[in-house]
Design a protein around this motif. Structure first.
Motif, PDB file in Angstrom:
ATOM      1  N   THR A 142      32.439 -18.065  76.981  1.00 49.53           N
ATOM      2  CA  THR A 142      31.503 -18.975  77.782  1.00 49.53           C
ATOM      3  C   THR A 142      31.128 -18.359  79.135  1.00 49.53           C
ATOM      4  O   THR A 142      30.171 -18.379  79.833  1.00 49.53           O
ATOM      5  CB  THR A 142      31.774 -20.518  77.934  1.00 49.53           C
ATOM      6  N   TRP A 178      29.017 -18.376  72.974  1.00 51.77           N
ATOM      7  CA  TRP A 178      28.934 -19.378  73.891  1.00 51.77           C
ATOM      8  C   TRP A 178      30.075 -20.336  73.606  1.00 51.77           C
ATOM      9  O   TRP A 178      30.493 -20.916  74.628  1.00 51.77           O
ATOM     10  CB  TRP A 178      27.691 -20.156  73.774  1.00 51.77           C
ATOM     11  N   ILE A 179      30.805 -20.214  72.536  1.00 54.68           N
ATOM     12  CA  ILE A 179      31.947 -20.976  71.943  1.00 54.68           C
ATOM     13  C   ILE A 179      33.126 -20.345  72.758  1.00 54.68           C
ATOM     14  O   ILE A 179      34.075 -20.896  73.170  1.00 54.68           O
ATOM     15  CB  ILE A 179      31.805 -21.315  70.748  1.00 54.68           C
ATOM     16  N   ASN A 180      33.112 -19.073  72.489  1.00 57.05           N
ATOM     17  CA  ASN A 180      34.416 -18.057  72.593  1.00 57.05           C
ATOM     18  C   ASN A 180      34.494 -17.513  73.969  1.00 57.05           C
ATOM     19  O   ASN A 180      35.475 -17.248  74.742  1.00 57.05           O
ATOM     20  CB  ASN A 180      34.737 -17.258  71.831  1.00 57.05           C
ATOM     21  N   ILE A 239      26.140 -18.559  69.059  1.00 61.13           N
ATOM     22  CA  ILE A 239      27.077 -19.694  68.856  1.00 61.13           C
ATOM     23  C   ILE A 239      28.619 -18.925  68.968  1.00 61.13           C
ATOM     24  O   ILE A 239      29.339 -19.696  69.714  1.00 61.13           O
ATOM     25  CB  ILE A 239      26.844 -20.074  67.491  1.00 61.13           C
TER      26      ILE A 239
END
Length: 223
Positions: free
Chosen positions: A121, A117-119, A114
């Motif tokens: 990508t 993929w959020i910070n 998580i």
């Protein structure tokens, strides 16, 4: 008498309150270092913690995330103590169950994914395609890399569980055959069990180290 060979991993306790998993809390009973002059046990413990900190610090690489070594050092100590507790008689081996190992690997892996993929990508997408790969193989490589990434928590959990089960089953099989042996062979059996117990003590440390090192490498990939 055991109903089957694997029943040694599920001992019975009180009928209304199962005390099997209480052995996982034994690490919280370790004495704290409140003494003015530390003992040899404290010196050994501090040396172990500092050594693991230096190991994880090299793997994390990022200078902004050096505090993460505390989490991985705690994970190493927690798994190692639970592996050692399972070597004592009549103590439930919690690290030989997927309930224990998956509860450690799956939440940490999900949190790393998580965060990545959020910070990061673009970095996570680029990680799915090896550098210099042919264009025709890119779809297959993406599928293979995605599959290998998804099964990581399962492989971590199964590796630790299988190594703990294998040694305990071998000790159980050797112990069950002792009643049918004569005195010379019984002494050989006891010597072999002592050597195997020493090997299992080394496996308890090695598997805790491998688990925490791989988890550290997975975290460094998302940064």
């Amino acid at each position: 008498m055991m109903t089957n060979l694997f029943s040694s991993f599920d001992p019975s306790s009180f009928p209304l309150l199962s005390m099997n998993w209480m052995s996982t809390m034994m690490m919280f009973l370790l004495p704290s270092t409140f003494w003015l002059i530390p003992s040899r046990w404290n010196y050994m413990w501090i040396y172990l913690m500092s050594t693991m900190h230096n190991e994880f610090k090299i793997l994390i690489k990022s200078p902004n995330n050096k505090g993460m070594t505390l989490m991985f050092t705690s994970l190493f100590i927690f798994i190692m103590i639970n592996n050692f507790m399972g070597l004592f008689p009549y103590i439930f081996t919690s690290s030989s169950h997927l309930t224990f190992t998956l509860s450690l690997s799956l939440p940490m892996w999900v949190s790393f994914m998580i965060f990545g993929w959020i910070n990061n990508t673009k970095h996570m997408l680029a990680h799915l395609v090896p550098q210099g790969a042919p264009s025709a193989l890119l779809p297959f490589l993406v599928i293979i890399e995605t599959t290998s990434n998804i099964i990581r928590p399962g492989t971590l959990a199964i590796r630790l569980t299988a190594n703990m089960i294998a040694g305990h089953l071998l000790l159980t099989l050797m112990g069950n055959s002792g009643s049918s042996l004569n005195t010379p062979m019984l002494s050989v059996l006891i010597s072999a069990q002592i050597l195997l117990l020493i090997l299992e003590s080394a496996v308890a440390v090695i598997q805790a180290y491998v688990f925490s090192i791989l988890m550290t490498l997975y975290s460094s990939e998302v940064n």
